[in-house]
Design an enzyme around this catalytic site. Structure first.
Site, PDB file in Angstrom:
ATOM      1  CG  ASN A  51     -11.117  -3.010 -15.459  1.00 37.27           C
ATOM      2  OD1 ASN A  51     -10.481  -3.432 -16.381  1.00 37.27           O
ATOM      3  ND2 ASN A  51     -11.852  -3.833 -14.959  1.00 37.27           N
ATOM      4  CG  ASP A  84      -4.741  -1.327  -1.351  1.00 38.87           C
ATOM      5  OD1 ASP A  84      -5.915  -1.272  -1.709  1.00 38.87           O
ATOM      6  OD2 ASP A  84      -4.780  -1.428   0.036  1.00 38.87           O
ATOM      7  N   GLY A 116     -11.941  10.935  -1.896  1.00 39.87           N
ATOM      8  CA  GLY A 116     -11.552  10.262  -0.576  1.00 39.87           C
ATOM      9  C   GLY A 116     -11.257  11.263   0.596  1.00 39.87           C
TER      10      GLY A 116
END
Lengths: 192, 192
Positions: B8, B68, B149
């Site tokens: 999204n 991923d 991250g």
């Protein structure tokens, strides 16, 4: 177009050639007079496939693809992985490797595992990585005589037989290597 | 053709749409009224990308792709890998994760690592896995404020700055995610 497959396995080369149009001519390492040992010193399956393809492209100037395969066992944090072929030592003996793996899993509850093949394709200055995965579990004992490597102790998902008991056509259809090859073939057929 | 991106994130969706012809319309999860949490319970990066894409295809009937990403550190046998986002716990805090990783590497000689993004594409009954890899090393301290991250402690190969110090365009060009996306785009442009 000439495309090198970083392999000298005539069966593998004929198999790939049969899935491609004649306009793509697959060459072996022998065909391009590459007789040296290509390094496989990476610490991941992807890394080894990249090393091999890059070696040929950089040293010989060809578009090239190379594959690498490993067995990843969940309870062993993905081992033996890139070291699958030499898990029990440099003699690369399939029986020794299976014995070591069965021993390592003796007290483990989970026997989940997956085979993974990565194909690296260097094409006109770009690099593509295709991955094929076959999920399954490690059996308690060796069964079957087809195939090679860990096939006698690998039972693919949804089957009650090991890879070594299944006909080659079935293994090719549901197997890690077949899936990766199919992606490569679809890509080459679409782009060339 | 309609193609769902199992995400999204409007920025990611706009980025992908901008690289494809209008004949391929990218839909978000919201666009197909998928509001549930899609499971990410696999134990590999490939596995999670497959889970997400398969969930959408099986439940909603669309062609779909999902990604991923994880950081694989050599001295830690590929950890944190699929658990990168929650390495220090379910709070998924980047600072906690980096601190834990720096601590884990305190006495290690090798600081080699790689970021890996896997994109799974389900297209007309076939499945394709594209992988992008960025090799580099983990720095001793955090530097830079771009990205997210582990970017402040990841120095890509051939650079003397971390991902968090490099401009976004550079990171996209040499980064794991950019490489995987480019393979997807090349494939879609060639086949559709």
């Amino acid at each position: 177009m000439k495309l090198v497959f970083a392999s000298n396995n005539k069966n593998k080369i004929a198999e790939i050639q049969s899935m491609l149009p004649e306009s793509i001519k697959i060459l072996s390492l022998e065909d391009i007079n590459c007789f040296e040992d290509i390094p496989e010193t990476a610490d991941t399956i992807e890394g080894n496939a990249i090393l091999k393809a890059d070696y040929v492209t950089q040293k010989f100037g060809y578009n090239c693809f190379a594959d690498d395969t490993g067995l990843e066992v969940q309870a062993l944090n993905g081992e033996p992985g890139v070291y699958s072929a030499r898990y029990a030592g440099e003699q690369k003996n399939a029986d020794d490797n299976m014995n070591k793996l069965l021993e390592a899993l003796k007290n483990e509850e989970s026997r989940n595992a997956q085979f993974k093949t990565v194909i690296t394709l260097n094409l006109d200055g770009k690099q593509y990585l295709f991955t094929g995965i076959a999920k399954g579990e490690i059996t308690e004992t060796k069964t079957g005589t087809n195939g090679f490597g860990y096939d006698p102790i690998f039972k693919p998902e949804n089957f009650d037989k090991t890879f070594a008991e299944l006909p080659l056509e079935t293994k090719n259809a549901i197997g890690h290597r077949g899936k990766a090859v199919q992606q490569l073939i679809d890509f080459l057929n679409a782009t060339k």
